[in-house]
Design an enzyme around this catalytic site. Structure first.
Site, PDB file in Angstrom:
ATOM      1  N   THR A   1      -7.854 -11.541 -18.283  1.00 49.10           N
ATOM      2  CA  THR A   1      -7.750 -11.801 -16.848  1.00 49.10           C
ATOM      3  C   THR A   1      -8.909 -11.183 -16.073  1.00 49.10           C
ATOM      4  OG1 THR A   1      -5.376 -11.923 -16.969  1.00 49.10           O
ATOM      5  CG2 THR A   1      -6.263 -11.197 -14.871  1.00 49.10           C
TER       6      THR A   1
ATOM      7  N   GLY B   1       1.591  -9.253 -19.230  1.00 47.89           N
ATOM      8  CA  GLY B   1       2.177  -9.589 -17.941  1.00 47.89           C
ATOM      9  C   GLY B   1       3.660  -9.308 -17.805  1.00 47.89           C
TER      10      GLY B   1
ATOM     11  N   THR C   1      -4.588  -6.186 -15.382  1.00 48.57           N
ATOM     12  CA  THR C   1      -4.761  -7.028 -16.555  1.00 48.57           C
ATOM     13  C   THR C   1      -3.993  -6.399 -17.706  1.00 48.57           C
ATOM     14  OG1 THR C   1      -6.285  -7.878 -18.219  1.00 48.57           O
ATOM     15  CG2 THR C   1      -6.961  -5.868 -17.089  1.00 48.57           C
TER      16      THR C   1
HETATM   17  N1  ASP Z   1      -1.821 -10.301 -17.296  1.00 52.29           N
HETATM   18  C1  ASP Z   1      -2.110 -11.625 -17.820  1.00 52.29           C
HETATM   19  C2  ASP Z   1      -0.826 -12.339 -18.087  1.00 52.29           C
HETATM   20  O1  ASP Z   1       0.102 -11.740 -18.611  1.00 52.29           O
HETATM   21  C3  ASP Z   1      -2.887 -11.597 -19.079  1.00 52.29           C
HETATM   22  C4  ASP Z   1      -4.194 -10.857 -19.008  1.00 52.29           C
HETATM   23  O2  ASP Z   1      -4.301  -9.852 -18.333  1.00 52.29           O
HETATM   24  O3  ASP Z   1      -5.135 -11.316 -19.676  1.00 52.29           O
HETATM   25  O4  ASP Z   1      -0.759 -13.515 -17.819  1.00 52.29           O
END
Ligand code: ASP
Length: 337
Positions: free
Chosen positions: A203, A257, A254
């Site tokens: 992310t 999630g 990030t």
């Molecule tokens: N936080 C993001 C999600 O769970 C994933 C990421 O941080 O790459 O969608």
């Protein structure tokens, strides 16, 4: 308790080499490009150069806005758009694939001055979801729009729409194939990938404070590889992946999630500052390195307060991150130390 938090902060600062942080001062912009198993051993020199160049370009774009007296909101959007357009990051162009082999993007933005916010979830044809999130915030009565409705709205607002094939990249496609194979063989998930990719969290996000002391935060993602059944992560959820309030801080996260949602990570950091008087560094460390780590929630955040103090804790091996202050010199870091 306070002493303990301070000791923890010092330890963590030492551990992540973030002692190079600048003295606080406005304006300030901080970005991230994902956290995870990012080690020197898994990175080629060539690949590291590409990451650094992209992060610096993003920092410069946001800083250009702040330097001419622009708002933190414009700055975070400009920074995130650069990372969305870059295939190395799991957002926009470089988004990961769902179980069905699609790219479903999530993004959100929040204005700490007005407490307005906007987000989109599960969109498949909007080139820059962060700008769609901003359109939801500024040009609709709503905060969150999902799927087809969000796409119709963005199209109506004149945002750039692309064919879903725009988001196809070979490296992300291969990541999905590897994951599907592992599932078939019932192996536990691993975090291998391209040299230097090395993670399922990619992310992107930006937080900033402008000359006026106004805060803003923005986050954009493709979610997690192999996600199923319209899964939505924390990135488009205000208080989980994104939060900004002038009275406390701006945060973008990030990581895994599902944990960020259940532990309301971004808002929790703001709340620790507001109700317990912690500094932005103490609050962010408390949530990432104590609460989340304690329950196995992997990830990191970037955060900034109204004075330009910043924090970038992560409980993974690395996190693509960078910051740029009033002197306009971009700083980029990737590894733990
Ligand atoms: N936080 C993001 C999600 O769970 C994933 C990421 O941080 O790459 O969608």
């Amino acid at each position: 308790m306070r002493l303990l938090a301070m000791a923890l902060t010092v330890a963590v600062l030492g551990g992540t080499g973030e002692a190079r942080q600048p003295a606080a001062g406005r304006p300030m912009l901080v970005i991230h490009g994902g956290a995870g198993t990012i080690t020197r051993g898994s990175m080629t020199a060539e690949r590291e150069k590409e990451y650094r160049a992209a992060l610096e370009a993003s920092l410069r774009a946001g800083h250009a806005v702040l330097a001419r007296g622009g708002s933190s909101l414009d700055a975070v959007e400009a920074s995130v758009r650069i990372l969305e357009d870059h295939p190395l990051f799991n957002a926009g162009k470089g988004a990961v694939f769902t179980h069905e082999g699609r790219n479903e993007l999530d993004a959100s933005i929040m204005d700490g001055r007005t407490m307005r916010a906007g987000s989109v979830a599960g969109v498949t044809i909007i080139r820059n979801p962060i700008s769609a999130a901003r359109a939801v915030m500024e040009r609709s009565k709503h905060v969150m729009m999902a799927g087809r409705g969000a796409e119709l709205f963005a199209t109506k607002m004149g945002l750039e729409v692309v064919d879903p094939s725009y988001f196809w990249t070979e490296s992300r496609w291969k990541s999905l194939q590897r994951q599907l194979l592992r599932d078939a063989e019932q192996q536990p998930p691993r975090t291998e990938g391209l040299p230097g990719e090395g993670t399922k969290f990619g992310t992107v996000g930006a937080v900033a404070v402008d000359r006026e002391g106004n805060l803003a935060a923005a986050t954009s993602t493709g979610g997690m590889t192999n996600k199923q059944f319209g899964r939505v992560g924390d990135s488009p959820i205000i208080g989980a992946g994104t939060y900004a309030a002038n009275e406390s801080c701006a945060v973008s996260g990030t990581g895994h999630g599902e944990f960020f949602i259940r532990w309301t990570v971004s808002y929790d950091i703001a709340a620790l500052m507001k109700y317990r008087g912690l500094s932005v560094q103490q609050a962010a460390d408390e949530v990432i390195n104590r609460k989340l780590k304690g329950v196995g929630g992997e990830g990191g955040v970037i955060a900034v307060d109204g004075k330009g103090n910043i924090a970038m804790p992560f409980n993974t091996e690395g996190m693509y991150r960078g910051w740029i202050g009033p002197d306009g010199v971009p700083h980029v870091a990737i590894y733990r130390d």
